[in-house]
Design a protein around this motif. Structure first.
Motif: not given
Length: 186
Positions: A158-163
């Motif tokens: 997800s975007r959060h995991q990528l961040q």
């Protein structure tokens, strides 16, 4: 190798050679996971703090040698210079050679794969509005890490995991740069 390894390596002579060989095997499995962990299981660190420290030092020495592309003879000489000798040095050499041989079919002996690029894709998830609201994620990132060996690690996040991944990579880079600048000034 850092001088701080010396007391740990010197203390290894108090361990029975068979137990020391087990610690060497754990250190090798940490540094050469593709050669040792065909089943995918992570190596178990010893419970004893002194043995855990010895395993970490051996893994660190091996990782340093692999990252610099040094031959096994250079690593053995560095270990001997820092206090490892006799049967214990021979045990390390024997175990490390076995792991290097096991990994030879997958990649060049003694070399870790190098990242040469990243392919990525962003997917927008379509579906019923109710399902998407429950998932709270409309975007999914796909990353393919390209290396100089045939294996291609794939990530979906997800975007959060990528961040989070990017933040951890930045922290790792800062730590490596800090160590490199300290080593350069020594």
């Amino acid at each position: 190798l850092p001088h701080r390894f010396e007391p740990v390596l010197s203390a290894c002579h108090h361990l029975p050679v068979a137990r020391f060989a087990q610690l060497c095997s754990t250190a090798c499995r940490i540094c050469l996971p593709s050669a040792a962990n065909a089943g995918g299981s992570a190596p178990q660190l010893p419970a004893d703090p002194a043995e855990k420290e010895a395993t970490a030092v051996l893994a660190g020495a091996m990782a340093e040698s692999l990252s610099r592309g040094l031959p096994m003879s250079a690593l053995l000489a560095a270990l001997e210079e820092r206090g490892l000798s006799g049967e214990h040095l021979a045990a390390f050499a024997s175990v490390a050679a076995e792991f290097a041989d096991a990994g030879a079919s997958r990649q060049s002996p003694g070399q870790l794969p190098h990242v040469v690029g990243v392919d990525w894709r962003l997917d927008y998830l379509l579906g019923r509005e109710q399902q998407l609201q429950q998932q709270q994620q409309h975007l999914e990132y796909h990353l393919d890490i390209l290396t100089d060996c045939p294996a291609k690690p794939r990530l979906r996040c997800s975007r959060h995991q990528l961040q989070d991944l990017l933040a951890q990579l930045r922290e790792a880079l800062a730590a490596v740069e800090s160590v490199a600048s300290t080593a350069d000034s020594s």
